[in-house]
Design a protein around this motif. Structure first.
Motif, PDB file in Angstrom:
ATOM      1  N   ALA A  90       0.830  -1.196   0.000  1.00  0.00           N
ATOM      2  CA  ALA A  90       0.000   0.000   0.000  1.00  0.00           C
ATOM      3  C   ALA A  90       0.869   1.253   0.000  1.00  0.00           C
ATOM      4  O   ALA A  90       1.895   1.311   0.675  1.00  0.00           O
ATOM      5  CB  ALA A  90      -0.925  -0.003   1.213  1.00  0.00           C
ATOM      6  N   ILE A  91       0.428   2.260  -0.754  1.00  0.00           N
ATOM      7  CA  ILE A  91       1.123   3.542  -0.852  1.00  0.00           C
ATOM      8  C   ILE A  91       0.319   4.592  -0.086  1.00  0.00           C
ATOM      9  O   ILE A  91      -0.904   4.681  -0.258  1.00  0.00           O
ATOM     10  CB  ILE A  91       1.271   3.970  -2.327  1.00  0.00           C
ATOM     11  N   PRO A  92       0.949   5.409   0.767  1.00  0.00           N
ATOM     12  CA  PRO A  92       0.205   6.442   1.499  1.00  0.00           C
ATOM     13  C   PRO A  92      -0.502   7.408   0.551  1.00  0.00           C
ATOM     14  O   PRO A  92       0.051   7.817  -0.467  1.00  0.00           O
ATOM     15  CB  PRO A  92       1.304   7.178   2.286  1.00  0.00           C
ATOM     16  N   ASN A  93      -1.746   7.731   0.893  1.00  0.00           N
ATOM     17  CA  ASN A  93      -2.537   8.708   0.135  1.00  0.00           C
ATOM     18  C   ASN A  93      -2.693   8.331  -1.335  1.00  0.00           C
ATOM     19  O   ASN A  93      -2.775   9.197  -2.213  1.00  0.00           O
ATOM     20  CB  ASN A  93      -1.913  10.114   0.239  1.00  0.00           C
ATOM     21  N   ASP A  94      -2.712   7.033  -1.606  1.00  0.00           N
ATOM     22  CA  ASP A  94      -2.871   6.589  -2.986  1.00  0.00           C
ATOM     23  C   ASP A  94      -4.259   6.977  -3.498  1.00  0.00           C
ATOM     24  O   ASP A  94      -5.240   6.923  -2.761  1.00  0.00           O
ATOM     25  CB  ASP A  94      -2.685   5.073  -3.064  1.00  0.00           C
ATOM     26  N   ASP A 114      11.087  24.174 -15.012  1.00  0.00           N
ATOM     27  CA  ASP A 114      12.075  24.853 -14.167  1.00  0.00           C
ATOM     28  C   ASP A 114      12.091  24.339 -12.734  1.00  0.00           C
ATOM     29  O   ASP A 114      12.806  24.864 -11.888  1.00  0.00           O
ATOM     30  CB  ASP A 114      11.853  26.362 -14.178  1.00  0.00           C
ATOM     31  N   GLY A 115      11.305  23.298 -12.434  1.00  0.00           N
ATOM     32  CA  GLY A 115      11.339  22.710 -11.099  1.00  0.00           C
ATOM     33  C   GLY A 115      10.527  23.428 -10.040  1.00  0.00           C
ATOM     34  O   GLY A 115      10.493  22.998  -8.893  1.00  0.00           O
ATOM     35  N   THR A 116       9.884  24.524 -10.400  1.00  0.00           N
ATOM     36  CA  THR A 116       9.135  25.291  -9.415  1.00  0.00           C
ATOM     37  C   THR A 116       8.021  24.452  -8.795  1.00  0.00           C
ATOM     38  O   THR A 116       7.247  23.810  -9.500  1.00  0.00           O
ATOM     39  CB  THR A 116       8.515  26.542 -10.064  1.00  0.00           C
ATOM     40  N   GLY A 117       7.955  24.466  -7.474  1.00  0.00           N
ATOM     41  CA  GLY A 117       6.885  23.769  -6.760  1.00  0.00           C
ATOM     42  C   GLY A 117       7.191  22.347  -6.362  1.00  0.00           C
ATOM     43  O   GLY A 117       6.413  21.718  -5.643  1.00  0.00           O
ATOM     44  N   TRP A 118       8.342  21.827  -6.809  1.00  0.00           N
ATOM     45  CA  TRP A 118       8.682  20.443  -6.447  1.00  0.00           C
ATOM     46  C   TRP A 118       9.418  20.392  -5.118  1.00  0.00           C
ATOM     47  O   TRP A 118      10.323  21.184  -4.892  1.00  0.00           O
ATOM     48  CB  TRP A 118       9.559  19.804  -7.535  1.00  0.00           C
ATOM     49  N   PRO A 119       9.034  19.423  -4.265  1.00  0.00           N
ATOM     50  CA  PRO A 119       7.867  18.555  -4.376  1.00  0.00           C
ATOM     51  C   PRO A 119       6.649  19.211  -3.741  1.00  0.00           C
ATOM     52  O   PRO A 119       6.775  19.895  -2.726  1.00  0.00           O
ATOM     53  CB  PRO A 119       8.280  17.304  -3.601  1.00  0.00           C
ATOM     54  N   SER A 120       5.484  19.025  -4.317  1.00  0.00           N
ATOM     55  CA  SER A 120       4.259  19.567  -3.738  1.00  0.00           C
ATOM     56  C   SER A 120       3.782  18.647  -2.613  1.00  0.00           C
ATOM     57  O   SER A 120       4.204  17.493  -2.498  1.00  0.00           O
ATOM     58  CB  SER A 120       3.182  19.740  -4.809  1.00  0.00           C
ATOM     59  N   LYS A 121       2.909  19.171  -1.772  1.00  0.00           N
ATOM     60  CA  LYS A 121       2.578  18.506  -0.510  1.00  0.00           C
ATOM     61  C   LYS A 121       1.939  17.137  -0.687  1.00  0.00           C
ATOM     62  O   LYS A 121       2.075  16.271   0.181  1.00  0.00           O
ATOM     63  CB  LYS A 121       1.678  19.414   0.328  1.00  0.00           C
ATOM     64  N   GLU A 122       1.224  16.920  -1.803  1.00  0.00           N
ATOM     65  CA  GLU A 122       0.566  15.626  -1.953  1.00  0.00           C
ATOM     66  C   GLU A 122       1.560  14.487  -2.118  1.00  0.00           C
ATOM     67  O   GLU A 122       1.209  13.315  -1.995  1.00  0.00           O
ATOM     68  CB  GLU A 122      -0.404  15.643  -3.142  1.00  0.00           C
ATOM     69  N   PHE A 123       2.838  14.817  -2.372  1.00  0.00           N
ATOM     70  CA  PHE A 123       3.864  13.787  -2.528  1.00  0.00           C
ATOM     71  C   PHE A 123       4.609  13.495  -1.221  1.00  0.00           C
ATOM     72  O   PHE A 123       5.371  12.533  -1.158  1.00  0.00           O
ATOM     73  CB  PHE A 123       4.898  14.209  -3.578  1.00  0.00           C
ATOM     74  N   PHE A 124       4.424  14.304  -0.192  1.00  0.00           N
ATOM     75  CA  PHE A 124       5.279  14.203   0.986  1.00  0.00           C
ATOM     76  C   PHE A 124       5.248  12.819   1.634  1.00  0.00           C
ATOM     77  O   PHE A 124       6.293  12.266   1.977  1.00  0.00           O
ATOM     78  CB  PHE A 124       4.891  15.268   2.022  1.00  0.00           C
TER      79      PHE A 124
END
Length: 291
Positions: A90-94, A114-124
């Motif tokens: 299982a993956i969290p928040n899948d 340009d990488g702006t915003g990485w990583p966003s919160k849904e990936f934490f």
């Protein structure tokens, strides 16, 4: 304010300095800790470490910042996701949305310019799970437990091929991080993210890029490895403390941590942690000259 170094020469002095009821920490609101086996190491996320780059990256010499910070991480995470799927883990928040965001075309459209915003919160949560199982990421591990921080310093010191002169436990009051002009973000996640995270009272710091990274600008990871240190050094209000202890006392420190219920067995729940604890205890005995 510059980083403050506190050099201790004895186990008792070190223990008192990292005590949550001691003079240094007692008045802090939300102290967090990071142990490192060599006091000379910078506060470098694993994805930027020289040994990681030399082990996993092409030896063509230079990369764009997007290659280094975004795409290198993405492909490692995508591999972790695919193999986890194969094993039925299982993956969290899948969710369907998470899977859409992990699609290569969607990912590059969102972050690849340009990488702006990485990583966003849904990936934490997913990134934290991956990091706790060995995937290099931009997250920098810390803990709310000073004894866990001390354990990681000891563990690393014991496993170095060349002994270090001093090990170190870093300390910062996370309540003051907002005074770093939002360059460092404090990340807490549910304990259900992983057993290791819960056992270690783990939290994270992440360095947020303030501007786009630039697709066409070549650079080396070496250029960014001291970034977190520099943020603390330039901050006027958020002070980072580096508390050091001679590495020759690492064995004695591990024995004391064991007496307080802190070992690889408690911080890495499972058979692997038990085995690691047994091996580290033997190394500590060797260092301390105990049969």
């Amino acid at each position: 304010m510059p980083i403050k170094e506190i050099h201790t020469e004895s186990l008792n002095e070190f223990w008192e300095t990292i005590s949550p009821i001691g003079e240094l920490i007692g008045e802090m609101q939300r102290p967090i800790f990071r142990g490192q086996g060599d006091a000379h190491w910078s506060l470098t996320p694993s994805v930027l470490r020289e040994d990681i780059n030399s082990k996993y990256k092409n030896e063509r010499g230079t990369y764009t910042q997007v290659d280094q910070i975004v795409m290198f991480e993405y492909f490692l995470l995508l591999g972790f996701l695919n193999y986890s799927d194969e094993m039925g883990f299982a993956i969290p928040n899948d969710s369907a949305e998470f899977r859409r965001h992990m699609d290569f075309a969607e990912f590059t459209n969102r972050y690849g310019m340009d990488g702006t915003g990485w990583p966003s919160k849904e990936f934490f949560s997913f990134i934290a799970l991956a990091q706790h199982h060995g995937i290099p990421t931009r997250l920098l591990d810390w803990t709310k437990n000073p004894l866990a921080g001390a354990y990681f310093a000891v563990s690393q010191a014991l496993n170095l091929k060349e002994p270090s002169e001093n090990l170190a436990v870093w300390l910062v009051d996370s309540d003051t991080l907002k005074q770093t002009d939002s360059k460092l973000e404090y990340v807490t996640l549910p304990g259900s993210t992983s057993n290791n995270l819960a056992a270690q009272k783990g939290v994270f710091l992440i360095h947020r890029q303030q501007h786009g990274l630039g697709r066409n600008t070549s650079f080396s990871a070496e250029e960014l490895k001291n970034t977190v240190n520099e943020i603390f050094e330039e901050s006027r209000s958020s002070t980072a403390y580096k508390i050091t202890l001679p590495s020759k006392l690492a064995g004695a420190l591990l024995f004391r941590l064991n007496k307080f219920g802190i070992s690889a067995a408690t911080l890495f729940p499972g058979f692997d942690g038990a085995a690691r604890a047994a091996l580290e205890f033997k190394m500590a005995q060797k260092l301390a000259g105990v049969l």
